[in-house]
Write an enzyme that holds these catalytic residues in place. Sequence first.
Site, PDB file in Angstrom:
ATOM      1  N   HIS A   9       0.906  -1.199  -0.011  1.00 34.01           N
ATOM      2  CA  HIS A   9       0.074  -0.068   0.065  1.00 34.01           C
ATOM      3  C   HIS A   9       0.892   1.408  -0.007  1.00 34.01           C
ATOM      4  O   HIS A   9       2.036   1.105   0.359  1.00 34.01           O
ATOM      5  CB  HIS A   9      -0.748   0.015   1.250  1.00 34.01           C
ATOM      6  CG  HIS A   9      -1.911  -0.869   1.403  1.00 34.01           C
ATOM      7  ND1 HIS A   9      -3.453  -0.808   1.500  1.00 34.01           N
ATOM      8  CD2 HIS A   9      -1.476  -2.216   2.197  1.00 34.01           C
ATOM      9  CE1 HIS A   9      -3.868  -1.890   1.778  1.00 34.01           C
ATOM     10  NE2 HIS A   9      -2.973  -2.879   1.827  1.00 34.01           N
ATOM     11  N   GLU A  91       2.216  -0.807   4.535  1.00 35.20           N
ATOM     12  CA  GLU A  91       2.264   0.407   3.739  1.00 35.20           C
ATOM     13  C   GLU A  91       3.434   0.949   3.852  1.00 35.20           C
ATOM     14  O   GLU A  91       4.126   1.276   4.637  1.00 35.20           O
ATOM     15  CB  GLU A  91       1.249   1.285   4.826  1.00 35.20           C
ATOM     16  CG  GLU A  91      -0.089   0.744   5.203  1.00 35.20           C
ATOM     17  CD  GLU A  91      -0.980   1.241   4.393  1.00 35.20           C
ATOM     18  OE1 GLU A  91      -0.848   2.056   3.550  1.00 35.20           O
ATOM     19  OE2 GLU A  91      -2.284   0.830   4.516  1.00 35.20           O
ATOM     20  N   HIS A 130      -2.511  -2.694  -3.356  1.00 31.66           N
ATOM     21  CA  HIS A 130      -3.750  -2.477  -2.957  1.00 31.66           C
ATOM     22  C   HIS A 130      -4.882  -2.273  -4.293  1.00 31.66           C
ATOM     23  O   HIS A 130      -5.740  -2.660  -4.488  1.00 31.66           O
ATOM     24  CB  HIS A 130      -3.824  -1.243  -2.042  1.00 31.66           C
ATOM     25  CG  HIS A 130      -5.097  -1.413  -1.490  1.00 31.66           C
ATOM     26  ND1 HIS A 130      -5.516  -0.154  -0.408  1.00 31.66           N
ATOM     27  CD2 HIS A 130      -5.993  -2.154  -1.443  1.00 31.66           C
ATOM     28  CE1 HIS A 130      -6.546  -0.608  -0.054  1.00 31.66           C
ATOM     29  NE2 HIS A 130      -6.951  -1.645  -0.508  1.00 31.66           N
ATOM     30  N   ASP A 140      -3.565   2.804  -4.712  1.00 31.57           N
ATOM     31  CA  ASP A 140      -2.147   2.945  -4.190  1.00 31.57           C
ATOM     32  C   ASP A 140      -1.559   1.640  -4.319  1.00 31.57           C
ATOM     33  O   ASP A 140      -2.537   0.445  -4.559  1.00 31.57           O
ATOM     34  CB  ASP A 140      -2.345   3.202  -2.721  1.00 31.57           C
ATOM     35  CG  ASP A 140      -3.005   2.258  -1.722  1.00 31.57           C
ATOM     36  OD1 ASP A 140      -4.435   2.305  -2.155  1.00 31.57           O
ATOM     37  OD2 ASP A 140      -2.603   1.737  -0.949  1.00 31.57           O
TER      38      ASP A 140
END
Length: 160
Positions: A9, A91, A130, A140
């Site tokens: 992400h 992330e 993602h 993203d």
Amino acid sequence: MSPELLIVHGISLPPGQFGGPWIDRLFTGQLPADGHPYFKEIEGLRVSAHALIRRDGEIVQYVPFGERAWHAGKSEYRGRGVCNDFSIGVELEGAEGIPYTDAQYNQLAVLTLALFDAYATLTPEHIAGHCDVAPGRKDDPWVSFDWPRYRRLLAARGAP
Ligand SMILES: [Zn+2]
């Protein structure tokens, strides 16, 4: 949870701004709605990722890798829905149109290889963005993320 997919992400809070406490606050359910006008829009959102890699490469873990986190939302991978049930979400602090840092690629590769070691069910074939598992809804880690570079790093470090 037995992780069978790694989802990459991108995130920044507010969008396009790096640093600050807001990603930590979001993933620990403590984002103040009055902290920024954008936060009002996502008020009440309950999300968490397993880990965040900051711009300087620091890795922050929020959820144990063997437990379920709330990062993918409505999603599908190769015909299978609810990706949160079988995926690890990492992330990268980033934004659309801004390249990720060298430190982030290196640390993502280090983390990925550690996860491959820990979980035989995770392999290089089972990594997605993602945007890939929630097309049309999420974009993203954006085109900012250099997939060939990431793949080369994994291969260079001996990924299976
Ligand atoms: Zn995402």
